[in-house]
Write a protein that holds these residues in place. Structure first.
Motif, short mmCIF file in Angstrom:
data_model
loop_
_atom_site.label_atom_id
_atom_site.label_comp_id
_atom_site.label_asym_id
_atom_site.label_seq_id
_atom_site.Cartn_x
_atom_site.Cartn_y
_atom_site.Cartn_z
N THR A 1 -15.75 -13.78 -21.35
CA THR A 1 -14.44 -14.25 -20.54
C THR A 1 -14.34 -15.75 -19.82
OG1 THR A 1 -14.01 -12.02 -19.92
CG2 THR A 1 -12.91 -13.81 -18.57
N PRO A 2 -13.57 -16.68 -20.20
CA PRO A 2 -14.09 -17.95 -19.64
C PRO A 2 -13.44 -18.06 -18.05
CG PRO A 2 -11.99 -17.74 -20.87
CD PRO A 2 -12.43 -16.43 -20.90
N PRO A 3 -14.18 -19.39 -17.39
CA PRO A 3 -13.92 -19.29 -16.19
C PRO A 3 -12.30 -19.81 -15.98
CG PRO A 3 -15.73 -21.07 -16.86
CD PRO A 3 -15.21 -20.34 -18.19
N GLY A 4 -11.90 -19.60 -14.61
CA GLY A 4 -10.38 -19.48 -14.56
C GLY A 4 -9.62 -18.30 -14.88
N VAL A 5 -9.97 -17.36 -15.65
CA VAL A 5 -9.11 -16.01 -15.61
C VAL A 5 -9.07 -15.43 -14.49
CG1 VAL A 5 -9.22 -14.09 -17.01
CG2 VAL A 5 -9.64 -16.05 -18.28
N ASP A 6 -10.23 -15.40 -13.64
CA ASP A 6 -10.37 -14.58 -12.41
C ASP A 6 -9.25 -15.19 -11.37
OD1 ASP A 6 -11.03 -13.47 -10.00
OD2 ASP A 6 -13.14 -13.23 -10.33
N THR A 7 -8.55 -14.59 -10.76
CA THR A 7 -7.27 -15.00 -9.90
C THR A 7 -8.29 -15.70 -8.61
OG1 THR A 7 -7.09 -12.97 -8.83
CG2 THR A 7 -5.53 -13.62 -10.45
N ALA A 8 -9.33 -15.35 -8.14
CA ALA A 8 -10.03 -15.89 -7.31
C ALA A 8 -10.34 -17.42 -7.57
CB ALA A 8 -11.48 -15.21 -6.98
N HIS A 9 -10.44 -17.74 -8.48
CA HIS A 9 -10.58 -19.10 -9.09
C HIS A 9 -9.39 -19.92 -8.80
CE1 HIS A 9 -13.77 -17.58 -12.33
NE2 HIS A 9 -14.07 -17.24 -10.87
N HIS A 10 -8.21 -19.30 -8.66
CA HIS A 10 -6.92 -20.14 -8.42
C HIS A 10 -6.58 -20.61 -6.87
CE1 HIS A 10 -5.12 -17.60 -11.94
NE2 HIS A 10 -6.25 -18.23 -12.42
N ARG A 11 -7.54 -20.22 -6.12
CA ARG A 11 -7.19 -20.33 -4.77
C ARG A 11 -8.18 -21.59 -4.07
NH1 ARG A 11 -6.98 -14.67 -5.11
NH2 ARG A 11 -9.20 -14.31 -4.40
N VAL A 12 -7.63 -22.72 -4.82
CA VAL A 12 -8.23 -24.14 -4.62
C VAL A 12 -7.41 -25.26 -4.00
CG1 VAL A 12 -10.10 -23.56 -6.06
CG2 VAL A 12 -8.11 -24.68 -7.07
N ARG A 13 -7.97 -26.28 -3.43
CA ARG A 13 -6.79 -27.37 -3.15
C ARG A 13 -7.60 -28.48 -3.27
NH1 ARG A 13 -4.95 -25.93 3.07
NH2 ARG A 13 -3.26 -24.25 2.62
N SER A 14 -6.79 -29.42 -3.64
CA SER A 14 -7.21 -31.03 -3.46
C SER A 14 -7.44 -31.48 -2.12
CB SER A 14 -6.23 -31.85 -4.14
OG SER A 14 -4.97 -31.85 -3.66
N ALA A 15 -8.05 -32.46 -1.89
CA ALA A 15 -8.34 -32.81 -0.60
C ALA A 15 -8.44 -34.61 -0.49
CB ALA A 15 -9.56 -32.24 0.21
N ALA A 16 -8.19 -35.11 0.50
CA ALA A 16 -8.38 -36.47 0.73
C ALA A 16 -9.06 -36.50 2.20
CB ALA A 16 -7.48 -37.32 0.72
N VAL A 17 -10.38 -37.26 2.29
CA VAL A 17 -11.00 -37.09 3.63
C VAL A 17 -11.83 -38.55 3.77
CG1 VAL A 17 -11.17 -34.51 3.60
CG2 VAL A 17 -12.97 -35.79 2.48
N VAL A 18 -12.16 -38.62 5.02
CA VAL A 18 -13.09 -39.80 5.35
C VAL A 18 -14.30 -39.29 5.77
CG1 VAL A 18 -13.52 -41.81 6.69
CG2 VAL A 18 -11.32 -41.56 5.67
N LEU A 19 -15.50 -39.43 5.18
CA LEU A 19 -16.78 -38.69 5.58
C LEU A 19 -17.74 -39.80 5.95
CD1 LEU A 19 -17.10 -36.06 2.99
CD2 LEU A 19 -16.18 -35.65 5.30
N PRO A 20 -18.98 -39.37 6.99
CA PRO A 20 -20.09 -40.39 6.98
C PRO A 20 -20.86 -40.57 5.53
CG PRO A 20 -19.97 -38.85 8.69
CD PRO A 20 -18.93 -38.38 7.74
N GLN A 21 -21.17 -41.79 5.58
CA GLN A 21 -21.65 -41.99 3.99
C GLN A 21 -23.06 -41.25 3.77
OE1 GLN A 21 -22.96 -46.28 4.11
NE2 GLN A 21 -20.90 -46.92 3.92
N ALA A 22 -23.55 -40.60 4.60
CA ALA A 22 -24.86 -39.64 4.28
C ALA A 22 -24.22 -38.47 3.74
CB ALA A 22 -25.49 -39.74 5.59
N GLU A 23 -22.93 -38.03 4.20
CA GLU A 23 -22.57 -36.64 3.61
C GLU A 23 -21.94 -36.66 2.27
OE1 GLU A 23 -20.03 -34.78 6.58
OE2 GLU A 23 -21.21 -35.53 8.29
N SER A 24 -22.32 -35.25 1.72
CA SER A 24 -21.80 -35.04 0.41
C SER A 24 -20.49 -34.36 0.62
CB SER A 24 -22.58 -34.20 -0.36
OG SER A 24 -22.21 -33.41 -1.37
N PHE A 25 -19.32 -34.86 -0.34
CA PHE A 25 -18.29 -34.23 -0.24
C PHE A 25 -18.03 -32.73 -0.51
CE2 PHE A 25 -17.78 -34.44 -4.94
CZ PHE A 25 -16.85 -33.00 -5.15
N LEU A 26 -19.16 -32.27 -1.31
CA LEU A 26 -19.17 -30.73 -1.40
C LEU A 26 -19.59 -29.94 -0.39
CD1 LEU A 26 -18.21 -29.12 -3.83
CD2 LEU A 26 -20.69 -28.97 -4.67
N ASP A 27 -20.77 -30.62 0.34
CA ASP A 27 -21.14 -29.81 1.54
C ASP A 27 -20.31 -29.88 2.77
OD1 ASP A 27 -23.52 -29.58 0.19
OD2 ASP A 27 -24.54 -31.13 0.82
#
Length: 428
Positions: free
Chosen positions: A385-411
């Protein structure tokens, strides 16, 4: 560059193809709910994944999506009479219900059981939000209905449109995860489009034309982070989620509604672009909704009665070279949606990726191709079964943020890229 055999695997979506089978694992948009506005309204031609179908809404309000052609002698049911809880072929009167079952053959005797053995190919058609969705795969493996946030907020908070795009789905989709072109192609829109202008993030876009990309795997697809310089010691991040196979969201700007797309193959040389805007925490204003109707933001102004853009390849997208010289538009084409579509269509119906010369800014596109290919092969060879079929995968958003240079966006942006009902999106 991409090998020709891989390009063909990714772009061919008809029955029996690996990518066609992949798409058939998901609920995909089939048409807008406005196309079947009431019971017994006229049937609508629908072509998806190279299959010719007819959508209709019967006398009880049930939706049907069935083979376009009558089982008798192949006449198109688009000419059919939608009446009495079924669609009747006007040629000889054969009638079908929303499941494709033939329920009347007028030429047969009253006690005949002939029609019980006649059934057209049919798929479910379900309204979620402004969209009618279908699942064209194995009914035994039918997943739960989509849970994308734009389709579940109250109606006053969302708007969806669609347009016909005259190119393969993949090159249209790839534009949706390419953040580096915004500074050039959409530079005029960042200053003038009513659904984009005025955001602080626009300044960062325009000042830094060399974004750095970081691409992270997600359960449903990818998060593509584009990093630009902000004030001293900080970076401006625009984070684009992709949920397989073809759902993307554009990072927001200020308090404007957040928008995105669903790219659906019609056949191998055409696709539908479904474009949505919504705000998770408030109704759209009258001005915002009117701007969307008028074709601003990610939407297009279409020829009345159709979903073909007014600006299209037959009229050179109404290109205005004087506006291009004045700097009002970078390419001479007006409107963010058609700026994208015009260049994607200019590549030809199916772009020859063996001639490409990709750069680090294309890392999101490269990884998306890899993930699509891997998923299609795993489904074909092992039934995974491929990714994205599970409805839990649908509950995402895009984002625009300003972060300190040392921080990873994912963290740092775990909450920002999750859909939380009623909570405003993270935006700059």
């Amino acid at each position: 560059m991409l090998r020709q055999d891989i390009n063909e695997l990714l772009t061919q979506t008809g029955p029996g193809t690996p990518m066609g089978d992949l798409f058939r694992q998901y609920w995909i948009p089939a048409l807008l709910a406005e196309e079947l506005p009431e019971n017994d309204s006229p049937p609508v031609r629908v072509k998806l994944l190279s299959e010719r179908l007819i959508a209709f809404r019967d006398s009880e309000g049930r939706y049907g999506l069935i083979d376009e052609f009558c089982a008798h002698r192949g006449a198109s049911l688009w000419f059919g009479r939608n009446e009495g809880s079924g669609l009747r072929c006007p040629y000889h009167g054969w009638k079908y219900d929303v499941t494709g079952q033939c329920i009347e053959v007028p030429s047969e005797a009253d006690n005949s059981s002939f029609c019980e053995n006649v059934k057209l190919r049919a798929y479910p058609l379900v309204k979620v939000g402004d969209v009618l969705w279908t699942h064209m795969g194995d009914p035994a493996k039918r997943p739960a209905l989509p849970e994308f946030e734009f389709a579940h907020v109250p109606p006053e908070q969302t708007y969806t449109s669609k347009r016909w795009q005259q190119c393969n789905w993949l090159q249209a989709f790839e534009g949706g995860i390419d953040s580096s072109h915004v500074t050039f192609l959409h530079s005029g829109g960042l200053q003038s489009d009513p659904l984009f202008k005025g955001a602080k993030g626009n300044e960062y876009n325009m000042k830094d034309t060399k974004p750095f990309f970081e691409v992270a795997d997600s359960e449903g697809g990818l998060f593509v982070g584009a990093r630009r310089n902000a004030e001293e010691g900080s970076y401006y991040w625009r984070i684009t989620p992709w949920v397989m196979p073809a759902f993307t969201m554009v990072p927001p700007r200020g308090d404007h509604p957040v928008h995105g797309h669903f790219w659906v193959p019609i056949d191998d040389e055409n696709c539908w672009t479904y474009s949505f805007d919504y705000h998770p925490a408030r109704p759209l204003t009258a001005a915002e909704r009117q701007a969307m109707i008028d074709g601003h933001g990610v939407h297009s102004k279409n020829i009345p009665g159709t979903y073909r853009p007014m600006a299209n390849m037959d009229n050179d997208y109404l290109i205005d070279r004087e506006a291009q010289k004045r700097g009002e538009t970078y390419s001479g084409v007006a409107g963010i949606a058609m700026q994208d579509a015009s260049l994607q269509e200019s590549m030809g119906p199916i772009v020859d990726r063996t001639k490409e010369r990709l750069v680090p800014a294309d890392s999101g596109i490269i990884k998306a191709r890899q993930k699509l290919r891997k998923a299609a092969i795993a489904l074909r060879d092992e039934g995974v079964t491929p990714p994205g079929v599970d409805t839990a995968h649908h509950r995402v958003r895009s984002a625009a943020v300003v972060l300190p240079q040392a921080e990873s966006f994912l963290d740092s942006c775990g909450d920002a890229i999750k859909a939380t009902p009623g909570v405003p999106h993270s935006s700059v």
